[in-house]
Design a protein around this motif. Sequence first.
Motif, short mmCIF file in Angstrom:
data_model
loop_
_atom_site.label_atom_id
_atom_site.label_comp_id
_atom_site.label_asym_id
_atom_site.label_seq_id
_atom_site.Cartn_x
_atom_site.Cartn_y
_atom_site.Cartn_z
N GLY A 1 0.68 -1.26 -0.04
CA GLY A 1 0.14 -0.18 -0.06
C GLY A 1 0.68 1.18 0.06
N VAL A 2 2.08 1.13 -0.25
CA VAL A 2 3.02 2.36 -0.16
C VAL A 2 2.75 3.01 -1.55
CG1 VAL A 2 5.13 3.14 0.01
CG2 VAL A 2 4.53 1.18 1.25
N PRO A 3 2.42 4.67 -1.57
CA PRO A 3 2.58 5.12 -2.82
C PRO A 3 3.67 5.13 -3.59
CG PRO A 3 1.37 6.32 -1.01
CD PRO A 3 2.16 5.32 -0.45
N GLU A 4 3.53 5.26 -4.89
CA GLU A 4 4.98 5.06 -5.89
C GLU A 4 5.83 6.36 -5.49
OE1 GLU A 4 3.64 4.75 -9.78
OE2 GLU A 4 3.06 2.64 -9.45
N LYS A 5 5.21 7.50 -5.33
CA LYS A 5 5.93 8.94 -4.92
C LYS A 5 5.98 9.06 -3.66
CE LYS A 5 5.09 11.05 -9.46
NZ LYS A 5 4.65 12.07 -10.07
N SER A 6 6.72 8.37 -2.70
CA SER A 6 6.83 8.19 -1.36
C SER A 6 8.14 8.30 -0.54
CB SER A 6 6.15 7.22 -0.68
OG SER A 6 6.18 7.05 0.74
N ASP A 7 8.39 8.83 0.24
CA ASP A 7 9.60 8.64 0.94
C ASP A 7 9.90 7.29 1.73
OD1 ASP A 7 8.09 9.28 3.07
OD2 ASP A 7 9.23 11.19 3.57
N ILE A 8 8.65 6.57 1.45
CA ILE A 8 8.98 5.32 2.14
C ILE A 8 9.38 4.50 0.96
CG2 ILE A 8 7.78 3.19 3.19
CD1 ILE A 8 5.61 5.47 4.51
N ASN A 9 10.46 4.07 0.79
CA ASN A 9 11.17 3.38 -0.38
C ASN A 9 12.18 2.21 0.23
OD1 ASN A 9 13.49 4.77 0.10
ND2 ASN A 9 12.84 6.66 -0.97
N GLU A 10 12.53 1.44 -0.93
CA GLU A 10 13.49 0.22 -0.49
C GLU A 10 14.72 0.86 0.14
OE1 GLU A 10 13.10 -2.78 -1.23
OE2 GLU A 10 11.38 -2.84 -2.37
N ALA A 11 15.23 2.17 -0.06
CA ALA A 11 16.43 2.57 0.52
C ALA A 11 16.16 3.01 1.99
CB ALA A 11 17.13 3.80 -0.29
N TRP A 12 15.01 3.43 2.32
CA TRP A 12 14.81 3.92 3.64
C TRP A 12 14.54 2.68 4.63
CZ3 TRP A 12 10.08 2.41 6.10
CH2 TRP A 12 9.98 3.12 7.48
N HIS B 1 16.38 -7.45 5.65
CA HIS B 1 15.56 -7.91 4.49
C HIS B 1 14.23 -7.03 4.45
CE1 HIS B 1 18.08 -11.38 4.32
NE2 HIS B 1 17.89 -11.54 5.45
N PHE B 2 14.01 -6.25 3.62
CA PHE B 2 12.90 -5.51 3.28
C PHE B 2 12.32 -5.22 1.90
CE2 PHE B 2 11.18 -1.15 2.63
CZ PHE B 2 10.42 -0.90 3.56
N ARG B 3 11.21 -5.40 1.78
CA ARG B 3 10.54 -5.60 0.35
C ARG B 3 9.26 -4.53 0.47
NH1 ARG B 3 9.43 -11.54 -1.21
NH2 ARG B 3 8.08 -11.53 0.52
N ILE B 4 9.06 -3.81 -0.58
CA ILE B 4 7.81 -3.10 -0.91
C ILE B 4 7.00 -3.80 -2.12
CG2 ILE B 4 6.58 -1.13 -1.57
CD1 ILE B 4 8.89 0.59 -0.46
N LEU B 5 5.63 -4.48 -1.72
CA LEU B 5 5.05 -5.58 -2.66
C LEU B 5 3.65 -4.76 -3.17
CD1 LEU B 5 5.73 -8.75 -0.56
CD2 LEU B 5 7.28 -7.83 -2.42
N LYS B 6 3.35 -5.43 -4.14
CA LYS B 6 1.87 -5.48 -4.50
C LYS B 6 1.35 -6.65 -4.45
CE LYS B 6 2.65 -1.49 -7.75
NZ LYS B 6 2.50 -1.00 -9.00
N TYR C 1 17.39 0.25 7.78
CA TYR C 1 17.05 -0.26 9.14
C TYR C 1 16.99 -1.95 9.30
CZ TYR C 1 15.52 4.40 10.12
OH TYR C 1 15.35 5.82 10.02
N PHE C 2 16.49 -2.40 8.04
CA PHE C 2 16.54 -3.89 8.07
C PHE C 2 17.26 -4.45 6.88
CE2 PHE C 2 12.40 -1.94 9.30
CZ PHE C 2 12.31 -2.25 10.65
#
Length: 272
Positions: A222-233, A240-245, A237-238
Amino acid sequence: MENNLKVYKSDKFDVEDTAGLSLFLYPHTLFVFAKDKNNSNIAVHHHLKFEWNKMEEEFNSDPLLKIDVPAKIYVHEGLFNLIPGVLFQTGKEGDYLQLTGQVPENAHFFNSPLDSNNLQIVSFLSQKIKKNLDARFSENQIIHGASSFLSYLFKERFNLIGQEILVDYQQTHIYLAAFTDQDLSVFNRFEISSKEDMLKYILIMIETLRYDRNHVRINLFGVPEKSDINEAWGSFYFTHFRILKPHANQNYSHGFKHLKSEHIFETYWQYD
């Protein structure tokens, strides 16, 4: 009201083709999915600002909500409890919810079965709202809004690693689930006002469950494409981190190319 309504529809949309509705009532917004006889989405209305105490006015402004067809109403109510299916007893919903918070006297209780009835989400809405919904839709089913996210996770559970945290990000709140060895350990909802709030709850969950920070995998939906919540962010901290659909169980006719900008889980996957 017109400025409050965002409309997505099929190129050949005809309101008379509507055979059923799915309503997703969030705390401050409302989505209405119109479906044809094949259960394909032919129109989606997004009420940008929604207030429960003005529900009748809002419903009267939407032509889709004037059709008396079967309606599934998904309520994103913050007070809920998860009860194992073997322990669940009809009529005890109020007792289950008292363990979580204060329940008003005029509550209408409902439950949503998950994972082949191995789990029940128990929640409520007011009797007044239930009567309004019954008056508008002669055939309706009340379902907890978290059911879509949880039903998806149970379907995907065998693709999970030993320590997994999955988050449905909804800007003002999150649903957070933790699976240990493919079994659900925790599921809750948290109010947030920033990505730092979300990070805080993820870290608290890691510590509470004694997960290994270098091993646990964090998944955000549910993270918007234009967001500062991204893979680099997240990778800061983690390990193993993924942003998924999510994979989709929803079908659309032509004309919905801009719907993905809404970034709500239910545009992809809906509990049924």
